[in-house]
Design an enzyme around this catalytic site. Structure first.
Site, PDB file in Angstrom:
ATOM      1  N   HIS A  30      25.660  34.447  37.115  1.00  0.00           N
ATOM      2  CA  HIS A  30      26.848  33.613  37.305  1.00  0.00           C
ATOM      3  C   HIS A  30      27.023  33.183  38.759  1.00  0.00           C
ATOM      4  O   HIS A  30      28.107  32.775  39.157  1.00  0.00           O
ATOM      5  CB  HIS A  30      28.094  34.343  36.802  1.00  0.00           C
ATOM      6  CG  HIS A  30      28.089  34.533  35.310  1.00  0.00           C
ATOM      7  ND1 HIS A  30      29.071  35.207  34.633  1.00  0.00           N
ATOM      8  CD2 HIS A  30      27.208  34.121  34.356  1.00  0.00           C
ATOM      9  CE1 HIS A  30      28.792  35.212  33.330  1.00  0.00           C
ATOM     10  NE2 HIS A  30      27.665  34.568  33.144  1.00  0.00           N
ATOM     11  N   ARG A  77      39.081  35.944  47.357  1.00  0.00           N
ATOM     12  CA  ARG A  77      38.278  36.872  46.542  1.00  0.00           C
ATOM     13  C   ARG A  77      37.202  37.553  47.397  1.00  0.00           C
ATOM     14  O   ARG A  77      36.909  38.735  47.208  1.00  0.00           O
ATOM     15  CB  ARG A  77      37.653  36.124  45.363  1.00  0.00           C
ATOM     16  CG  ARG A  77      38.708  35.751  44.312  1.00  0.00           C
ATOM     17  CD  ARG A  77      38.108  34.989  43.158  1.00  0.00           C
ATOM     18  NE  ARG A  77      37.056  35.746  42.482  1.00  0.00           N
ATOM     19  CZ  ARG A  77      36.184  35.214  41.638  1.00  0.00           C
ATOM     20  NH1 ARG A  77      36.224  33.931  41.365  1.00  0.00           N
ATOM     21  NH2 ARG A  77      35.270  35.965  41.069  1.00  0.00           N
ATOM     22  N   THR A 102      30.197  45.314  30.127  1.00  0.00           N
ATOM     23  CA  THR A 102      30.468  43.902  29.834  1.00  0.00           C
ATOM     24  C   THR A 102      31.768  43.814  29.039  1.00  0.00           C
ATOM     25  O   THR A 102      32.059  44.658  28.202  1.00  0.00           O
ATOM     26  CB  THR A 102      29.326  43.245  29.026  1.00  0.00           C
ATOM     27  OG1 THR A 102      29.177  43.947  27.814  1.00  0.00           O
ATOM     28  CG2 THR A 102      28.029  43.276  29.792  1.00  0.00           C
TER      29      THR A 102
END
Ligand code: ZN
Length: 286
Positions: free
Chosen positions: A152, A103, A224
């Site tokens: 996060h 990633r 979002t």
């Protein structure tokens, strides 16, 4: 207006804060929709003293970052929910690190887009702009935004499993025989500094984001997905806090503006549908 609370019977089971927030919402939303929403959103943002911007996967998707609802949903035939947990890491830390290094390599090939740049430029040009992001890709920082609240975690940080101290790291491979990174503090194996399923948000960043939501005149929500209710929770928190601080008067105004390509569940006063990269540069133009 002063008397309104007397005449409304509070349903059982609702706390005062929740109840006041709902009354506020119903009073406020009755005034919608606003005419010429884009112009109104521009004016509100320009005149606001404090603004909290909340960003989600949609803004990064426009830079080519795979989302968990798109091509990033599966890797090596595993669903992301099977990979993003402490349990999965404990079972096979090397596999999980390979996924995160993969990633990192995808994100390293992406660039911040016009929306990331517009937000960073706007924040530099005025006071009172805070940014809370659900994204872990670091594109806001690369665009020049200083210290967003990374709710996060970050793809570009490792945490020592012994003491949880974090450090920045942009490695795309690790030299150790077992393929795992070691912390400088304890020489212990590190984990990605990412909030996994079942874990709490980082306390300091979550507290700062909540305070920024309560202080904000305008909350601007961008891209979002609704996969995680972070934006909704911050908005509820801001409305509840206002209702408590003004229990017998008109709640101080809070406007929520959403920019999204697809409709979401975010309760907002102004919804601007379209690509963040098209809308944000015009919306925040000085
Ligand atoms: Zn340590």
């Amino acid at each position: 207006m002063i008397e309104w609370k007397k005449y409304i019977i509070r349903p059982w089971g609702l706390t005062n804060a929740t109840f006041c927030a709902r009354v506020h919402r119903s009073l406020f939303e009755r005034r919608m929709p606003m005419p010429t929403q884009f112009t109104e959103a521009r004016r509100l943002l320009r005149d606001a003293k404090d603004v909290l911007i909340i960003t989600g996967a949609g803004i990064s998707a426009e830079s080519g970052v795979p989302t968990f609802r798109g091509s990033g949903e599966r890797w090596r035939n595993r669903h992301f929910s099977e990979l993003a947990s402490l349990r999965a890491f404990e079972q096979d830390p090397r596999l999980i690190w390979e996924w995160y290094l993969y990633r990192r390599s995808l994100v390293a090939a992406c660039e911040p887009n016009a929306a990331h740049l517009a937000i960073a430029d706007w924040a530099k040009s005025r006071r009172g702009v805070e940014l809370a992001t659900q994204n872990v890709d670091g594109l806001h920082e690369r665009a020049g935004f200083v210290q967003p609240f990374n709710l996060h975690g970050s793809l570009w940080r490792n945490a020592c499993l012994a003491c949880m101290r974090e450090r920045e790291d942009d490695s795309l491979a690790f030299d150790a025989k077992d393929g795992l990174p070691r912390s400088p503090c304890h020489g212990y194996v590190e984990r990605p500094a990412i909030v996994w399923f079942g874990e709490m948000l980082p306390k300091e960043e979550a507290d700062q984001a909540r305070a920024a939501a309560v202080m904000a005149d305008v909350i601007l929500v961008i891209g979002t997905s609704g996969l995680v209710p972070t934006a909704e929770r911050l908005i509820d928190c801001a409305k509840a806090a206002r209702a408590i601080s003004n229990p017998f008067g008109t709640p101080s105004p809070l406007v929520v503006i959403e920019v999204n390509l697809e409709p979401s569940h975010v309760p907002c006063d102004i919804r601007l549908q379209g690509r963040a990269g098209d809308i944000l540069p015009r919306l925040l133009e000085r």
